[in-house]
Design a protein around this motif. Structure first.
Motif, PDB file in Angstrom:
ATOM      1  N   LEU A 159     -31.995  21.932  46.247  1.00 25.25           N
ATOM      2  CA  LEU A 159     -33.042  21.792  45.240  1.00 25.25           C
ATOM      3  C   LEU A 159     -34.256  22.663  45.558  1.00 25.25           C
ATOM      4  O   LEU A 159     -34.787  23.358  44.677  1.00 25.25           O
ATOM      5  N   LEU A 160     -34.695  22.631  46.833  1.00 25.94           N
ATOM      6  CA  LEU A 160     -35.865  23.427  47.200  1.00 25.94           C
ATOM      7  C   LEU A 160     -35.563  24.919  47.082  1.00 25.94           C
ATOM      8  O   LEU A 160     -36.417  25.702  46.640  1.00 25.94           O
TER       9      LEU A 160
ATOM     10  N   ALA B 140     -43.503  29.753  45.853  1.00 25.21           N
ATOM     11  CA  ALA B 140     -43.011  29.585  47.217  1.00 25.21           C
ATOM     12  C   ALA B 140     -43.827  30.402  48.206  1.00 25.21           C
ATOM     13  O   ALA B 140     -44.155  29.930  49.304  1.00 25.21           O
ATOM     14  N   GLN B 141     -44.177  31.626  47.806  1.00 22.29           N
ATOM     15  CA  GLN B 141     -44.977  32.481  48.684  1.00 22.29           C
ATOM     16  C   GLN B 141     -46.360  31.890  48.900  1.00 22.29           C
ATOM     17  O   GLN B 141     -46.885  31.898  50.023  1.00 22.29           O
TER      18      GLN B 141
ATOM     19  N   VAL C 298     -35.969  31.833  52.412  1.00 25.25           N
ATOM     20  CA  VAL C 298     -34.745  32.348  51.786  1.00 25.25           C
ATOM     21  C   VAL C 298     -34.932  32.440  50.271  1.00 25.25           C
ATOM     22  O   VAL C 298     -34.447  33.372  49.625  1.00 25.25           O
ATOM     23  N   GLY C 299     -35.649  31.481  49.711  1.00 30.65           N
ATOM     24  CA  GLY C 299     -35.868  31.472  48.270  1.00 30.65           C
ATOM     25  C   GLY C 299     -36.705  32.626  47.761  1.00 30.65           C
ATOM     26  O   GLY C 299     -36.618  32.989  46.584  1.00 30.65           O
ATOM     27  N   THR C 300     -37.542  33.212  48.632  1.00 31.66           N
ATOM     28  CA  THR C 300     -38.396  34.323  48.209  1.00 31.66           C
ATOM     29  C   THR C 300     -37.702  35.668  48.324  1.00 31.66           C
ATOM     30  O   THR C 300     -38.282  36.689  47.943  1.00 31.66           O
ATOM     31  N   THR C 301     -36.487  35.708  48.834  1.00 35.19           N
ATOM     32  CA  THR C 301     -35.752  36.966  48.955  1.00 35.19           C
ATOM     33  C   THR C 301     -34.744  37.089  47.817  1.00 35.19           C
ATOM     34  O   THR C 301     -34.421  36.111  47.136  1.00 35.19           O
TER      35      THR C 301
END
Length: 207
Positions: free
Chosen positions: A67-68, A79-80, A125-128
């Motif tokens: 989810l995150l 996220a950043q 990981v979500g920001t890549t």
């Protein structure tokens, strides 16, 4: 009637523990480990299978990561900003992303045991733009490892000590100590990596 109420109370206790495990990906301050240990001891009193509890904990832990990660990928700017809001989180995220290139399995599993490490990892990981398949595979493994560890810790101490409160106290102290040791090792490795990187770019003066 009393038996039904007791069963309902037990069910809600386990549900609360699983929700805590899922939500501490978003809010690292949630004492999910403490609640899982308490649920493990409660499972023994209610004759609930610790194996079933462990499976539930692993699924809840992996679901929180999933989810995150989805939130972070859909709102990379959010996220950043969240990483930059906390001192040291941005540099920790950079170190995590660098470590994932060469030590993916160890990095993902270790992050599960470091306070706040799971959140930083998921957000990083979500920001890549890297496809999350490999990350999610090891995230599932790390969730299973952590679930086995935390449920096993409560189960072991429950069978070692005669009283529930002592089993709970020893389990919580042990879990806190183990997390602190792992966090210290990770911080030491990060400092060493930064020192080596600085030494590598330091200009060589020829006299």
């Amino acid at each position: 009637m009393s038996a039904a109420l007791a069963l309902l109370a037990s069910s809600w206790f386990f549900v609360a523990a699983l929700l805590a495990v899922m939500s501490d990906a978003f809010i690292p301050l949630v004492p999910s480990g403490t609640l899982v240990i308490a649920a493990t001891l409660h499972a023994s009193e209610t004759h609930t299978s610790p194996l079933l509890l462990g499976v539930g904990v692993a699924i809840a832990s992996f679901s929180g990561d999933l989810l995150l990660l989805k939130f972070a990928r859909r709102g990379a700017n959010w996220a950043q900003r969240r990483l930059e809001r906390k001192p040291g989180a941005a540099s920790a995220a950079a170190s995590v992303l660098e470590a994932l290139e060469t030590k993916r399995a160890r990095t993902i599993v270790t992050a599960r045991f470091v306070p706040g490490g799971r959140t930083v990892l998921d957000l990083a990981v979500g920001t890549t733009s890297t496809p999350p398949r490999r990350f999610l595979r090891w995230s599932a493994v790390s969730a299973s490892v952590w679930a086995t560890y935390i449920v096993g810790l409560g189960f072991l101490n429950e069978h070692t000590f005669n009283t529930t409160w002592l089993s709970f106290a020893v389990s919580c102290v042990a879990a806190t100590a183990i997390s602190a040791v792992i966090a210290r090792v990770v911080q030491r490795q990060r400092r060493l990596a930064r020192k080596n990187a600085a030494a590598a770019v330091e200009p060589v003066v020829v006299g």
